[in-house]
Design a protein around this motif. Structure first.
Motif, PDB file in Angstrom:
ATOM      1  N   LYS A 163      36.556  30.427  41.461  1.00 42.62           N
ATOM      2  CA  LYS A 163      35.471  29.528  41.033  1.00 42.62           C
ATOM      3  C   LYS A 163      35.976  28.108  40.759  1.00 42.62           C
ATOM      4  CE  LYS A 163      32.746  33.296  39.103  1.00 42.62           C
ATOM      5  NZ  LYS A 163      33.640  34.363  39.562  1.00 42.62           N
ATOM      6  N   GLY A 164      36.778  27.619  41.713  1.00 43.31           N
ATOM      7  CA  GLY A 164      37.142  26.201  41.655  1.00 43.31           C
ATOM      8  C   GLY A 164      38.445  25.882  40.953  1.00 43.31           C
ATOM      9  N   THR A 165      39.114  26.880  40.341  1.00 40.75           N
ATOM     10  CA  THR A 165      40.387  26.591  39.667  1.00 40.75           C
ATOM     11  C   THR A 165      41.489  27.443  40.296  1.00 40.75           C
ATOM     12  OG1 THR A 165      39.976  28.300  38.026  1.00 40.75           O
ATOM     13  CG2 THR A 165      39.324  26.042  37.455  1.00 40.75           C
ATOM     14  N   ILE A 166      42.704  26.923  40.216  1.00 39.78           N
ATOM     15  CA  ILE A 166      43.859  27.691  40.720  1.00 39.78           C
ATOM     16  C   ILE A 166      44.552  28.294  39.509  1.00 39.78           C
ATOM     17  CG2 ILE A 166      46.101  27.496  41.857  1.00 39.78           C
ATOM     18  CD1 ILE A 166      44.910  25.312  43.603  1.00 39.78           C
ATOM     19  N   PRO A 167      44.803  29.626  39.497  1.00 40.43           N
ATOM     20  CA  PRO A 167      45.441  30.248  38.325  1.00 40.43           C
ATOM     21  C   PRO A 167      46.838  29.667  38.089  1.00 40.43           C
ATOM     22  CG  PRO A 167      44.628  31.913  39.878  1.00 40.43           C
ATOM     23  CD  PRO A 167      44.488  30.596  40.551  1.00 40.43           C
ATOM     24  N   SER A 168      47.249  29.695  36.823  1.00 42.50           N
ATOM     25  CA  SER A 168      48.540  29.091  36.458  1.00 42.50           C
ATOM     26  C   SER A 168      49.708  29.858  37.072  1.00 42.50           C
ATOM     27  CB  SER A 168      48.679  29.058  34.940  1.00 42.50           C
ATOM     28  OG  SER A 168      48.552  30.378  34.433  1.00 42.50           O
ATOM     29  N   ASN A 169      49.541  31.175  37.261  1.00 47.92           N
ATOM     30  CA  ASN A 169      50.656  31.964  37.805  1.00 47.92           C
ATOM     31  C   ASN A 169      50.609  32.039  39.334  1.00 47.92           C
ATOM     32  OD1 ASN A 169      48.392  33.516  38.071  1.00 47.92           O
ATOM     33  ND2 ASN A 169      49.347  35.439  37.393  1.00 47.92           N
ATOM     34  N   PHE A 170      49.814  31.188  39.950  1.00 50.84           N
ATOM     35  CA  PHE A 170      49.683  31.222  41.417  1.00 50.84           C
ATOM     36  C   PHE A 170      51.001  30.816  42.070  1.00 50.84           C
ATOM     37  CE2 PHE A 170      48.899  28.550  45.223  1.00 50.84           C
ATOM     38  CZ  PHE A 170      48.521  29.553  46.090  1.00 50.84           C
ATOM     39  N   GLN A 171      51.445  31.631  43.008  1.00 53.51           N
ATOM     40  CA  GLN A 171      52.686  31.352  43.750  1.00 53.51           C
ATOM     41  C   GLN A 171      52.339  31.385  45.228  1.00 53.51           C
ATOM     42  OE1 GLN A 171      55.910  33.770  42.353  1.00 53.51           O
ATOM     43  NE2 GLN A 171      57.187  33.382  44.127  1.00 53.51           N
ATOM     44  N   PRO A 172      52.460  30.256  45.924  1.00 52.10           N
ATOM     45  CA  PRO A 172      52.088  30.263  47.346  1.00 52.10           C
ATOM     46  C   PRO A 172      52.909  31.301  48.109  1.00 52.10           C
ATOM     47  CG  PRO A 172      52.619  28.037  46.615  1.00 52.10           C
ATOM     48  CD  PRO A 172      52.995  28.953  45.515  1.00 52.10           C
ATOM     49  N   THR A 173      52.244  31.993  49.013  1.00 52.10           N
ATOM     50  CA  THR A 173      52.929  33.020  49.791  1.00 52.10           C
ATOM     51  C   THR A 173      53.930  32.355  50.732  1.00 52.10           C
ATOM     52  OG1 THR A 173      50.904  34.301  49.706  1.00 52.10           O
ATOM     53  CG2 THR A 173      52.573  34.998  51.297  1.00 52.10           C
TER      54      THR A 173
END
Length: 1427
Positions: free
Chosen positions: A716-726
């Motif tokens: 919903k428009g935000t990127i989670p803080s723990n997001f790690q690009p594959t």
């Protein structure tokens, strides 16, 4: 030369001492043997006098002798054997090694810091041994016996009789012709009678009485009673009595072990010192000793090193040392006995030897005076002779080779020499020098070169040793002597003695350069040991100079090491090479380094110093070698052989590090996942990521942005803080700061870059990864047990091994090694483990590299391979963020080799069926996509994201509802078509559709597209095929279009939330049609419904396709409009052709009438004008999909442009609203879709391609294009400097926009007949139709007083007048149409232009702003006829 323990004076004095023979009875020998010593050995430690001795010279002057030493030796009647001497010298040097833990001397010269042993005890031992073992010669008397001790035991029955026998024996040895050895100084040799008494067993009274008898017979100064063995050997074993014999006997241990059968009695004299004049055949290590071999040439490798010959020569020596050290010497002697022996030697010297020598010198002096007939003594005469001018020496080359000349013993020349030698032995150097000088002159006159050389040698030494140094050291004497000995007399032993003495003297005078030259001159091929020692001393001379010559030192050390090696002195050879290596190391002398390292390796291996050997061979291989391939291959085989031996010593130890091949750690790449499948027929697998692709930072960034885009839509428009690009593939450019994630049961491929620096191929076998694994259960809260080194435990991580991996010469080659994790946890990849070997016959004789063309599996290893490891240590990127990091050198972590193994995740595979590689611009093609879930868990939330959503569609929601028509299936058209009624051609067929059906305008990102999976879930092993329509991009050329497929598992995991799959489609588009369209207001009064709002649409279609693509012609089959407010009504083409065909470069003009839609709802109205037999339903998939996608991308493009001006618009709200109202008048929202078919001939088959182009019309009168025109860059203009104003002026509407507020049209008869004869004025009724195009209330003023200003207009159209009111003021509501009745008055016939009224308009709430003429540009012509 190296430093010595003794000074040069002490060294020379100890080298030339009075020799005393010892002849013992058997009983006396037995007494001394109780102490494990012979008589000569017993007295040896006490042979140096502790006090000064006085004697008188021939002139009766007192002469003081200091520190005198004598030598007592057993008589040996045979000269020493050369073989025995060689072995003895060899063993003496072998035994003497540098002391363990000795602090080396550090010499700093330039940029060299060298650790060099300051002393060379092996050289001193060799020198001492060599000088003492020299056989006696006839041309000199220095090592002839001066006296003889006759030793008898007191326990014998008749000691006096025994003395008589020994005396006769001595006389027989000296004077009988059957004995030529040993040599005696004078015929009347001093005999000294010694009675040996054993205190522990003998009767003291008997000994005393015998001694008394001896004194009466031989005189008190000619005999001595020596009492020994005061102690019983088995008593008082705990007493510590010093052992002064060990240091002397250490050198003699060899001859005690090896008895030569020729010897009757073993003596120190014969065995202590030997001649090294032969070829040392029995102590060589098998290396050829000929002149063809260069000293520095590497030994040709024989393949393997024979370690059995390890120090053969010194093994016996080591054994003897052990046995000797265990045997106590002097066990029966007390300290009192030691003193007695010391007293005995002193008595013998004082009372016997020195008086005898003094007497002999006097006799010789007297003889010489009488023979020469001189009035004064030779002593004073020689002083007078030689204080004057010197006689010039003859050149050595002028002298005849008369070294064979022999003098009779009584010759006066020999008497002078004999006297000189005696004076020299008792340190009377001045007199000795005078005699030597005289003798030298006599010998030279007689051409007796051997005798002359001897005299020159000793004259030089005497001159040096004279106290007060009255004359400089005559080095030229020595050089002449050396040259004579070596070249004329061919006696290398004497030449060597000369060199040893002269070099020591020159060294003491700091003449290192001359000393080095002298030492080097005597190196020759006849003795490797001598050459090695002299070269080593020469090297020390070079390093001890005032300005050290470091490279000369190193070079001569190498030469010395080579000769040591040939002489079998492995340890000394190794030491020399190691010392020289300090100089050559790291200075770019690669071939020299290779030679040194190779030799160090070989010698270390022979000495079983395997670690040193491995290290040395490793250095040869890891430096960029400039050796030829054959030599490198030999080095490699040697290394492997040595390494294998070293490994066998510790088979259970850790795997050692291998030096080859090189590993470029930073180039290591790690790939997570399965290898992509190859294409099967029409099925093409998604390109995804593979190790064969090159890294591209730009594309990597694009994929990251796409993934962030889809993740932000999901969240919903935000990127989670723990997001790690594959990241599927990690390399030196990727971001490796975080621990990468890998999925259980999916392979991890590590690509390791190997480089072979050698010119020979390397064969790696059984190559695999080395890792450690720590199991962890990420679903539970606690961590599991740690499991270390995991090469054995295949349950946790499976390891794939490469059986054979060949790296050709100087090749860089990558190996891809796989791991299969079977448990979750933390994996650490440590390095690689493999067997290193070389290929059999790697170097062929003809020089052609046989490794070229070697196929894997077809080569044969030579059986020599070693197992080892290499670690993968990757340095992270340098940190440069904070001030501290910028000022220091710090590196961040690189975690690409430390993946975290996560729980099971779904795995998607995507296949494209009938996917094209080439399209025409705008062409529509239908393909299929197959989605396969190859994992064991279901996947959901499948989405695809792309930067080019206008390129493809899966179809809208209406796609399923629209049935396929029979004709569509026959023609295999990608469109939904309906057969049309012939009557409805060129008139619009209406339909409508909502943008929401096609995913547009729902507020989401248009780039993220939901894939319509049935039930939204793909079960394990299931596959689904979906249609996918593609449209060729509008711009010609090659397009790379990236698709990112996003999906999730049903179960949510803490580590990995989603997965992605990448696909890059490469499409080549070629030109098709170019479309230009304009819209303008129609002047017709209104449409059929009476509304005054209609427009004309002009469409130009041009075929810009080049015939190379095989397109024959294009057919325009349909033009559709779609808009919320406008629709096409009908085609007003003049051409009667039903179908519009365009060959290459042809252009067609189409004209349509457009009217406003009745409904102004959110739905779009689609109007199709069909030119063929089939109507393409433009409101269905895929036509509408591509229309809406192009609409959203067009909107995005214009929105970005307009957004930049937004700040200026917010200045004044009232202006803003007014302008919008005015601008809206000239805006239209009409989109045109031109659908076409192209007929293509390909391989003699005709294909029909279809496609569509979109044109978005926004403004009345402004031309729009199907593809935006490239703007030409403006030419360079001058820079203008200005100050921006604080309040920007609000933008004014353009005159063009203002002229569209009111639309006017005149309604009148085209021709009007009037009889001017009846009535002169002709009145014609005219209706002026005013239509308000805006939504606002507009004030309108009509001015009829306008007259054409140009005379040309008057001439053409003539003049007329408007009757009635000349000015009208009206107010029109929004969209209102007002009709105004006017009358025009004509006075004669003609053609008139009625379009003269001027119309002014302004918005009601504005004063005079924006008032402008609403002049209609089209002429309104009327014809007035006269009847």
């Amino acid at each position: 030369m190296a430093q010595c323990v003794q000074s040069v004076q002490e060294f020379i004095q100890d080298s030339f001492v009075p020799l005393v023979a010892a002849l013992c009875s058997e009983e006396a020998e037995r007494l001394t043997r109780r102490n494990n010593l012979s008589f000569a050995e017993l007295v040896r430690p006490f042979c140096r006098l502790t006090s000064e001795v006085h004697m008188r010279d021939p002139n009766n002057q007192l002469h003081i002798i200091k520190n005198l030493k004598i030598a007592v030796n057993n008589i040996i009647t045979h000269p020493p054997q050369p073989g025995a001497i060689r072995k003895l010298l060899h063993d003496v040097v072998s035994v003497s090694q540098p002391a363990e833990g000795l602090v080396a001397n550090v010499i700093t010269a330039g940029d060299y810091d060298l650790n060099i042993s300051a002393t060379t005890p092996w050289f001193e031992s060799y020198r001492e041994c060599f000088l003492q073992s020299m056989p006696a010669s006839d041309h000199e008397f220095l090592n002839h016996y001066v006296a003889c001790m006759l030793v008898v035991s007191s326990s014998e029955p008749d000691p006096v009789e025994q003395f008589l026998k020994l005396s006769q024996e001595q006389h027989r040895i000296q004077h009988s012709s059957e004995y030529s050895y040993p040599k005696w100084f004078i015929p009347n040799t001093l005999k000294y009678y010694v009675l040996l008494h054993d205190v522990s067993t003998g009767e003291e009274q008997r000994a005393d009485s015998i001694y008394e008898e001896m004194k009466q017979r031989y005189g008190t100064q000619g005999c001595y009673l020596l009492k020994i063995n005061s102690r019983v050997s088995n008593r008082g074993a705990d007493e510590q009595i010093p052992d002064p014999w060990s240091q002397y006997l250490q050198k003699n241990t060899i001859q005690n072990q090896d008895s030569y059968e020729d010897y009757t009695v073993l003596s120190n004299k014969s065995t202590d010192h030997l001649i090294s004049d032969g070829i040392d055949s029995e102590i060589k290590d098998g290396l050829s000793n000929n002149f063809k071999t260069h000293p520095l040439q590497l030994d040709h490798p024989s393949g393997s090193l024979d370690s059995t010959d390890y120090m053969k020569a010194s093994t016996s020596l080591q054994d003897s040392k052990k046995s000797n050290s265990g045997t106590p010497h002097g066990a029966c002697l007390t300290l009192t006995d030691h003193d007695r022996i010391r007293q005995f030697i002193q008595e013998f010297t004082f009372r016997g030897l020195l008086p005898h020598i003094e007497k002999t010198i006097r006799q010789l002096n007297d003889q010489l005076i009488s023979r020469k007939g001189l009035s004064r003594s030779l002593f004073t005469a020689t002083k007078k002779w030689f204080s004057g001018s010197k006689v010039p020496e003859k050149s050595i080359n002028e002298l005849k080779n008369t070294s064979g000349l022999l003098y009779p013993p009584e010759a006066p020349e020999l008497q002078i020499r004999k006297m000189a030698d005696l004076c020299f032995l008792v340190q009377h150097y001045e007199l000795a020098y005078s005699c030597y000088h005289t003798a030298k002159k006599d010998f030279l006159n007689d051409q007796a070169m051997l005798y002359a050389a001897g005299a020159l040698e000793m004259a030089a030494v005497s001159a040096f040793l004279q106290p007060g140094a009255p004359r400089p050291y005559p080095a030229h004497y020595m050089e002449t002597a050396i040259q004579t000995y070596r070249d004329i007399c061919k006696n290398m032993v004497l030449a060597e003695r000369c060199v040893l003495l002269s070099a020591e003297i020159l060294k003491s005078q700091s003449k290192y350069s001359e000393a080095a030259a002298l030492l080097i001159r005597l190196t020759s091929e006849d003795s490797d040991l001598r050459s090695a020692l002299l070269l080593e001393q020469a090297a020390h001379c070079f390093i001890n100079m005032k300005s050290p010559m470091v490279r000369k030192f190193a070079f001569h050390m190498i030469l010395a090491g080579h000769r040591f090696s040939k002489a079998g002195q492995k340890r000394h050879a190794l030491r020399c090479y190691c010392q020289a290596m300090q100089v050559y190391k790291g200075k770019g002398w690669s071939l020299a380094e290779d030679h040194i390292n190779f030799t160090i390796g070989r010698q270390s291996f022979t000495l079983r110093q395997l670690d040193n050997a491995v290290s040395a061979f490793r250095h040869i291989l890891i430096n960029d070698s400039k050796q030829p391939p054959a030599q490198q291959g030999a080095f490699l085989r040697e290394y492997l052989y040595v390494y294998k031996n070293a490994a066998q010593l510790s088979p259970d130890g850790p795997l050692p590090q291998l030096p080859l091949p090189y590993i470029n750690s930073s180039a290591t790449r790690v790939f997570f996942g399965h290898d992509r499948r190859p294409a099967e027929g029409e099925k093409q697998a998604a390109t995804h990521v593979s190790l064969d692709q090159e890294y591209d930072s730009e594309s990597s960034q694009q994929w990251k942005e796409l993934e962030e885009q889809v993740v932000s839509v999901i969240n919903k428009g935000t990127i989670p803080s723990n997001f790690q690009p594959t990241q599927f593939c990690l390399n030196r450019y990727s971001d490796n700061s975080k621990f990468p994630l890998a999925v259980i049961e999916e392979p991890i491929t590590v690509e390791v870059s190997f480089r072979n620096p050698l010119k020979v191929p390397l064969l790696l076998t059984d190559l695999s990864l080395l890792w450690k694994f720590q199991p962890k259960d990420f679903s539970a809260k606690h961590d599991g047990e740690t499991k270390d080194q995991g090469t054995c435990d295949e349950d946790m991580v499976g390891t794939e091994a490469i059986a054979e991996f060949l790296i050709n010469s100087e090749e860089t080659k990558v190996a891809r090694l796989k791991l299969f994790p079977h448990q979750t946890g933390e994996l650490h990849i440590l390095g690689v483990v493999y067997n290193l070997g070389s290929v059999q016959g790697a170097v062929s004789l003809d020089g052609i590299d046989p490794s070229v063309g070697l196929q894997t599996g077809k080569f044969v290893s030579n059986g020599l391979s070693v197992r080892g490891r290499q670690d993968l240590e990757i340095q992270g990127p340098r940190l440069n963020n904070t001030k501290e990091e910028k000022t220091s050198i710090k590196y961040g972590p690189d975690r690409r080799l430390d993946p975290i193994i996560t729980e099971e995740m779904p795995l998607l595979e995507v296949f494209f069926i009938n996917f094209p590689t080439g399209l025409l611009c705008g062409e529509i093609r239908k393909a299929y996509v197959e989605f396969v879930n190859v994992s064991k868990c279901p996947l959901t939330a499948l989405k695809v994201v792309s930067k080019h959503p206008e390129f493809f569609t899966f179809g809208g929601n209406t796609a399923v509802l629209t049935p396929l028509s029979p004709s569509a299936s026959e023609n295999c058209s990608a469109y939904k078509t309906v057969v049309t009624d012939p009557t409805s051609v060129r008139t619009a067929l209406l339909s409508s559709a909502s943008s929401a059906d096609f995913g547009v305008g729902t507020g989401g990102s248009p780039e993220v597209i939901q894939v319509p999976l049935p039930d939204a879930v793909l079960l394990p092993g299931a596959s689904v095929q979906l249609p996918m329509w593609l449209r060729g991009p509008d711009e010609e050329g090659v397009h790379e279009i990236n698709f990112l497929f996003y999906y999730e598992g049903i179960k949510k995991h803490s580590k990995m939330c989603h997965r992605v799959l990448r696909h890059t489609a490469v499409i080549c588009t070629s030109r098709s049609l170019h479309i230009r369209a304009t819209v303008c207001r129609s002047n017709a009064l209104g449409d059929e419904e009476g509304r005054g709002d209609n427009m004309l649409l002009f469409v130009d279609v041009e075929n810009i396709n080049t015939s190379e693509t095989g397109v024959k012609e294009f057919h325009i089959v349909q033009v559709s409009s779609n808009s919320k407010h406008w629709k096409l009504q009908k085609s007003v083409n003049i051409s009667g052709d039903k179908d519009t065909k365009l060959a290459s470069r042809e252009k067609a003009k189409l004209c349509f009438k457009a009217v406003r839609c009745k409904n102004s709802a959110e739905n779009y109205t689609f109007a199709d004008i069909v030119f063929g037999n089939e109507q393409i339903i433009s409101s269905a998939s895929p036509c509408a999909d591509f229309f809406f996608q192009s609409l959203s991308s067009e909107f995005k493009r214009t929105h970005v442009q307009s957004h930049s001006h937004a700040s200026q618009r917010a200045v004044k709200q009232s202006f803003d609203e007014t302008i919008r109202l005015i601008q809206r008048c000239s805006e239209v929202d009409l989109n045109i879709v031109v659908l076409w078919k192209a007929y293509v001939v390909e391989d003699n088959k005709q294909l029909i391609l279809e496609g569509q182009h979109h044109v978005a019309l926004n403004t009345v009168g402004k031309e729009a294009f199907s593809f935006p025109q490239k703007q030409e860059l403006p030419e360079t203009v001058l820079l203008k400097f200005f100050r921006p104003e604080n309040t920007p002026v609000p933008p004014r509407p353009t005159p063009e926009q203002l002229s569209n507020l009111i639309k006017t049209s005149l309604h009148y008869p085209e021709s009007f007949n009037h009889s001017f004869h009846q009535k002169s004025l002709c009145l014609v009724p005219v209706t002026l139709l005013l239509s308000n195009c805006s939504q606002a209330v507009v004030d309108v003023m009509i001015d009829l007083r306008h007259k054409p200003t140009s005379s040309e207009a008057l001439e053409i159209h003539g003049s007329f007048t408007w009757l009635g009111q000349t000015q009208y003021k009206l107010q029109l509501k929004g969209q209102e149409v007002y009709s105004l009745q006017l009358k025009a008055c004509f006075v004669h016939t003609g053609v008139y232009n009625l379009g003269t009224p001027r119309v002014f308009a302004k918005l009601v709430d504005q004063v005079t702003l924006f008032e402008t003429s609403q002049q209609n540009s089209m002429p309104a012509l009327i014809i007035i006829n006269n009847i």
